[in-house]
Motif scaffolding. Structure first.
Motif, PDB file in Angstrom:
ATOM      1  N   TYR B  48       0.858  -1.181   0.098  1.00 26.65           N
ATOM      2  CA  TYR B  48       0.065  -0.536   0.262  1.00 26.65           C
ATOM      3  C   TYR B  48       1.009   1.111   0.063  1.00 26.65           C
ATOM      4  O   TYR B  48       0.697   2.268  -0.950  1.00 26.65           O
ATOM      5  CB  TYR B  48      -0.591   0.234   1.267  1.00 26.65           C
ATOM      6  CG  TYR B  48      -1.681   1.508   0.902  1.00 26.65           C
ATOM      7  CD1 TYR B  48      -2.475   1.898   0.475  1.00 26.65           C
ATOM      8  CD2 TYR B  48      -1.716   2.028   1.874  1.00 26.65           C
ATOM      9  CE1 TYR B  48      -2.771   2.642   1.049  1.00 26.65           C
ATOM     10  CE2 TYR B  48      -1.578   3.989   2.262  1.00 26.65           C
ATOM     11  CZ  TYR B  48      -3.000   3.669   1.388  1.00 26.65           C
ATOM     12  OH  TYR B  48      -3.751   4.921   1.955  1.00 26.65           O
ATOM     13  N   TYR B  51       3.001   1.785  -3.178  1.00 25.26           N
ATOM     14  CA  TYR B  51       1.805   2.178  -4.536  1.00 25.26           C
ATOM     15  C   TYR B  51       1.586   3.666  -4.172  1.00 25.26           C
ATOM     16  O   TYR B  51       1.638   4.469  -5.260  1.00 25.26           O
ATOM     17  CB  TYR B  51       1.034   1.234  -4.560  1.00 25.26           C
ATOM     18  CG  TYR B  51       1.485  -0.028  -5.432  1.00 25.26           C
ATOM     19  CD1 TYR B  51       2.024  -0.076  -6.899  1.00 25.26           C
ATOM     20  CD2 TYR B  51       1.338  -0.855  -4.679  1.00 25.26           C
ATOM     21  CE1 TYR B  51       2.257  -1.596  -7.444  1.00 25.26           C
ATOM     22  CE2 TYR B  51       1.476  -2.674  -5.573  1.00 25.26           C
ATOM     23  CZ  TYR B  51       1.819  -2.457  -6.236  1.00 25.26           C
ATOM     24  OH  TYR B  51       2.911  -3.498  -7.292  1.00 25.26           O
ATOM     25  N   ALA B  52       1.323   4.238  -3.170  1.00 23.98           N
ATOM     26  CA  ALA B  52       1.264   5.544  -2.623  1.00 23.98           C
ATOM     27  C   ALA B  52       2.296   6.387  -3.180  1.00 23.98           C
ATOM     28  O   ALA B  52       1.804   6.844  -3.744  1.00 23.98           O
ATOM     29  CB  ALA B  52       0.592   5.551  -1.063  1.00 23.98           C
ATOM     30  N   THR B  55       2.375   6.558  -6.707  1.00 26.99           N
ATOM     31  CA  THR B  55       1.577   7.217  -7.727  1.00 26.99           C
ATOM     32  C   THR B  55       1.270   8.895  -7.411  1.00 26.99           C
ATOM     33  O   THR B  55       0.803   9.663  -8.419  1.00 26.99           O
ATOM     34  CB  THR B  55       0.013   6.739  -6.730  1.00 26.99           C
ATOM     35  OG1 THR B  55      -0.270   5.506  -7.231  1.00 26.99           O
ATOM     36  CG2 THR B  55      -1.204   7.302  -7.421  1.00 26.99           C
ATOM     37  N   TYR B  56       1.779   9.549  -6.413  1.00 30.14           N
ATOM     38  CA  TYR B  56       2.291  10.438  -5.760  1.00 30.14           C
ATOM     39  C   TYR B  56       2.934  11.059  -6.390  1.00 30.14           C
ATOM     40  O   TYR B  56       3.097  12.104  -6.741  1.00 30.14           O
ATOM     41  CB  TYR B  56       2.203  10.608  -4.450  1.00 30.14           C
ATOM     42  CG  TYR B  56       0.665  10.735  -2.994  1.00 30.14           C
ATOM     43  CD1 TYR B  56      -0.081  11.925  -4.186  1.00 30.14           C
ATOM     44  CD2 TYR B  56       0.523   9.701  -2.318  1.00 30.14           C
ATOM     45  CE1 TYR B  56      -0.945  12.062  -3.104  1.00 30.14           C
ATOM     46  CE2 TYR B  56      -0.958   9.944  -1.950  1.00 30.14           C
ATOM     47  CZ  TYR B  56      -1.605  11.346  -2.264  1.00 30.14           C
ATOM     48  OH  TYR B  56      -3.183  11.145  -1.458  1.00 30.14           O
ATOM     49  N   LEU B  59       2.170  11.521  -9.842  1.00 32.57           N
ATOM     50  CA  LEU B  59       0.623  13.428  -9.565  1.00 32.57           C
ATOM     51  C   LEU B  59       2.172  14.212  -9.328  1.00 32.57           C
ATOM     52  O   LEU B  59       1.722  14.990 -10.784  1.00 32.57           O
ATOM     53  CB  LEU B  59       0.274  13.174  -8.650  1.00 32.57           C
ATOM     54  CG  LEU B  59      -1.016  12.240  -8.535  1.00 32.57           C
ATOM     55  CD1 LEU B  59      -1.892  11.917  -7.936  1.00 32.57           C
ATOM     56  CD2 LEU B  59      -2.000  12.012  -9.881  1.00 32.57           C
ATOM     57  N   HIS B  62       3.690  14.833 -13.068  1.00 37.16           N
ATOM     58  CA  HIS B  62       1.752  15.356 -13.419  1.00 37.16           C
ATOM     59  C   HIS B  62       2.211  17.459 -14.041  1.00 37.16           C
ATOM     60  O   HIS B  62       2.308  17.328 -14.606  1.00 37.16           O
ATOM     61  CB  HIS B  62       1.093  14.983 -13.688  1.00 37.16           C
ATOM     62  CG  HIS B  62       0.131  15.323 -14.249  1.00 37.16           C
ATOM     63  ND1 HIS B  62      -0.455  15.204 -15.554  1.00 37.16           N
ATOM     64  CD2 HIS B  62      -1.388  16.156 -13.307  1.00 37.16           C
ATOM     65  CE1 HIS B  62      -1.528  15.693 -15.689  1.00 37.16           C
ATOM     66  NE2 HIS B  62      -2.457  16.132 -14.774  1.00 37.16           N
ATOM     67  N   GLU B  63       1.980  17.683 -12.398  1.00 35.92           N
ATOM     68  CA  GLU B  63       2.262  18.569 -11.811  1.00 35.92           C
ATOM     69  C   GLU B  63       3.224  19.530 -12.213  1.00 35.92           C
ATOM     70  O   GLU B  63       3.347  20.891 -13.203  1.00 35.92           O
ATOM     71  CB  GLU B  63       1.413  18.726 -10.603  1.00 35.92           C
ATOM     72  CG  GLU B  63       0.623  18.240  -9.746  1.00 35.92           C
ATOM     73  CD  GLU B  63      -0.774  18.765 -10.526  1.00 35.92           C
ATOM     74  OE1 GLU B  63      -0.808  20.246 -11.175  1.00 35.92           O
ATOM     75  OE2 GLU B  63      -1.881  18.434 -10.334  1.00 35.92           O
ATOM     76  N   ALA B  71       1.271  22.123  -6.508  1.00 28.49           N
ATOM     77  CA  ALA B  71       0.706  20.608  -6.380  1.00 28.49           C
ATOM     78  C   ALA B  71       2.036  19.878  -5.835  1.00 28.49           C
ATOM     79  O   ALA B  71       2.373  18.775  -5.563  1.00 28.49           O
ATOM     80  CB  ALA B  71      -0.351  21.043  -7.176  1.00 28.49           C
ATOM     81  N   PHE B  75       2.681  16.844  -3.318  1.00 30.05           N
ATOM     82  CA  PHE B  75       2.502  15.696  -4.303  1.00 30.05           C
ATOM     83  C   PHE B  75       3.834  14.879  -3.798  1.00 30.05           C
ATOM     84  O   PHE B  75       3.450  13.880  -3.676  1.00 30.05           O
ATOM     85  CB  PHE B  75       2.354  15.720  -5.513  1.00 30.05           C
ATOM     86  CG  PHE B  75       0.556  15.688  -5.948  1.00 30.05           C
ATOM     87  CD1 PHE B  75      -0.619  15.619  -4.494  1.00 30.05           C
ATOM     88  CD2 PHE B  75       0.276  16.674  -6.934  1.00 30.05           C
ATOM     89  CE1 PHE B  75      -1.904  15.576  -5.754  1.00 30.05           C
ATOM     90  CE2 PHE B  75      -1.340  16.737  -7.235  1.00 30.05           C
ATOM     91  CZ  PHE B  75      -1.911  16.127  -6.544  1.00 30.05           C
ATOM     92  N   LYS B  78       3.977  13.928   0.239  1.00 30.83           N
ATOM     93  CA  LYS B  78       2.850  12.653   0.384  1.00 30.83           C
ATOM     94  C   LYS B  78       3.592  11.705  -0.474  1.00 30.83           C
ATOM     95  O   LYS B  78       3.680  10.457   0.737  1.00 30.83           O
ATOM     96  CB  LYS B  78       1.482  12.843  -0.485  1.00 30.83           C
ATOM     97  CG  LYS B  78       1.053  13.855   0.244  1.00 30.83           C
ATOM     98  CD  LYS B  78      -0.063  14.068  -0.136  1.00 30.83           C
ATOM     99  CE  LYS B  78      -1.319  15.260   0.546  1.00 30.83           C
ATOM    100  NZ  LYS B  78      -2.410  15.027  -0.303  1.00 30.83           N
TER     101      LYS B  78
END
Lengths: 304, 95
Positions: B48, B51-52, B55-56, B59, B62-63, B71, B75, B78
């Protein structure tokens, strides 16, 4: 002075631009509702063990929702696009979590089963029967009528004085089951009564034909049997000690059979007459002379 | 009066550059933390958190492309936090 105004104007423009660029707007009610609905799906999945069942999907769904909230606060026009992505991630999370959760649920305990038999089911008084039982999914098994707790399967001899019904009860996590078996106790058969009212009839050495001196006795026997239609008669054939046991056994049977045949000819139903040979095994006189042998070559009548 | 104007422009440019550098650093740190967690086998041991973090991190990247530095920092932070948790669960943290 002119430059100063230009400077102030520049600062003002920059301040407005900065404020416009950094300012965040609040989420609309529909956006908040949307976010709450997705969060509820994620919470449901978490309560069902998503962190173990679908850790990757859980992480993605939570991050996507976080992202959607951020984007909604930043760009109103793109909010729906990101909420849709988060919702899809939450659905994927639930789709993987629910079957996993269901597989982990404890299955309901199976109901116990039990069967009890008594063999034989009918016994004469004083005789015994065997109870046998098997059970499944049971933790406690007991039989009434004073037997008490028993193993989950087994057998036990019982000798009840009267007709009785045994009930077995099996109890387990899945409930209780019962079974019963009856043992019918019948009174013992009336002891064989030697028909002393009838004299024995006697045979010549190594012969089985009916002698003339036997006929009055046989007529009495036939008469009695006709008057007592429920009476049954066993005819025993006996021999003296001379000859082999096997030969005498066959000779005794021929004597019993010829006696029966004579009675049948006198009108007694053959079904009421049975025969048996004792050969030389049961002498009436234990002597070893002609007098004793003559007494032993005989047919005996036993009423049953 | 030309001088104050030049100073002001320099300040504004420096501030902008600093903000940009901060977000770039945050992303770099997040990536480094994630790489450590991955090397420690966190994908299997702390899925968990792993992958968190992943994923962050995605993101945040991406930002970066979107130019939203706040952002990116958010991110990235996090991602770094989850990487640290993953690393700890995977047994690769500081002893």
């Amino acid at each position: 002075m002119r430059n100063r105004n230009l400077l102030l104007l520049t600062l003002l423009i920059l301040a407005v631009a900065f404020a416009a660029g950094c300012a965040k707007r609040g989420l609309t009610k529909s956006e908040m509702d949307r976010a709450d609905a997705i969060a509820a799906k994620i919470a449901k999945a978490e309560s069902m063990g998503a962190v173990d069942c679908a850790p990757k999907e859980l992480a993605i769904a939570k991050a996507e929702l976080d992202h959607a909230r951020h984007e909604a606060a930043e760009h109103h026009e793109k909010a729906e696009e990101y909420f849709a992505a988060a919702d899809k991630a939450a659905d994927a999370l639930l789709a993987k979590t629910i079957p996993c959760w269901e597989a982990k649920q404890p299955k309901p305990a199976s109901a116990p089963t039990v069967s009890l038999t008594a063999t034989p089911g009918t016994i004469e008084k004083g005789k015994c029967s065997t109870l046998a039982w098997t059970s499944a999914n049971a933790t406690d098994v007991s039989i009434d009528q004073g037997i008490g707790g028993v193993g989950i399967s087994g057998d036990r001899q019982v000798c009840p004085p009267d007709t009785i019904t045994y009930m077995i009860t099996a109890t387990g996590p899945g409930g209780t089951a019962t079974s019963s078996a009856a043992v019918t106790v019948t009174p013992p058969p009336a002891p064989m009564v030697e028909a002393t009212m009838f004299e024995n009839i006697y045979f010549d050495f190594d012969k089985s034909f009916i002698r003339g001196d036997a006929k009055p006795t046989l007529n009495k026997v036939a008469s009695y049997m006709k008057k007592n239609p429920n009476a049954k008669l066993q005819i025993e054939g006996h021999c003296d000690e001379r000859g082999t046991s096997e030969y005498n056994m066959a000779l005794g049977q021929r004597r019993a059979d010829s006696t029966k045949k004579y009675l049948v000819n006198l009108g007694v139903a053959g079904s009421r007459l049975s025969t048996i040979s004792y050969g030389e095994e049961r002498p009436a006189d234990p002597g070893h002379n002609e007098t004793a042998w003559a007494k032993n070559r005989r047919a005996v009548f036993v009423l049953r | 009066m030309k001088r104050p104007f030049a100073v002001l422009l320099a300040v504004i440019l420096s501030a902008g550059l600093a903000v940009g550098c901060t977000s770039a650093t945050a992303l770099k740190n997040a990536q480094a933390s994630f790489d450590k967690a991955k090397a420690a086998g966190a994908e299997a041991k702390a899925p968990y958190e792993y992958y968190a973090a992943e994923t962050y991190l995605g993101l945040a990247q991406h930002e970066t492309d979107e130019g939203d530095r706040a952002a990116v920092r958010d991110f990235a932070a996090k991602s770094e936090k989850y990487s640290a948790e993953a690393l700890q669960k995977a047994g690769g943290g500081a002893k």
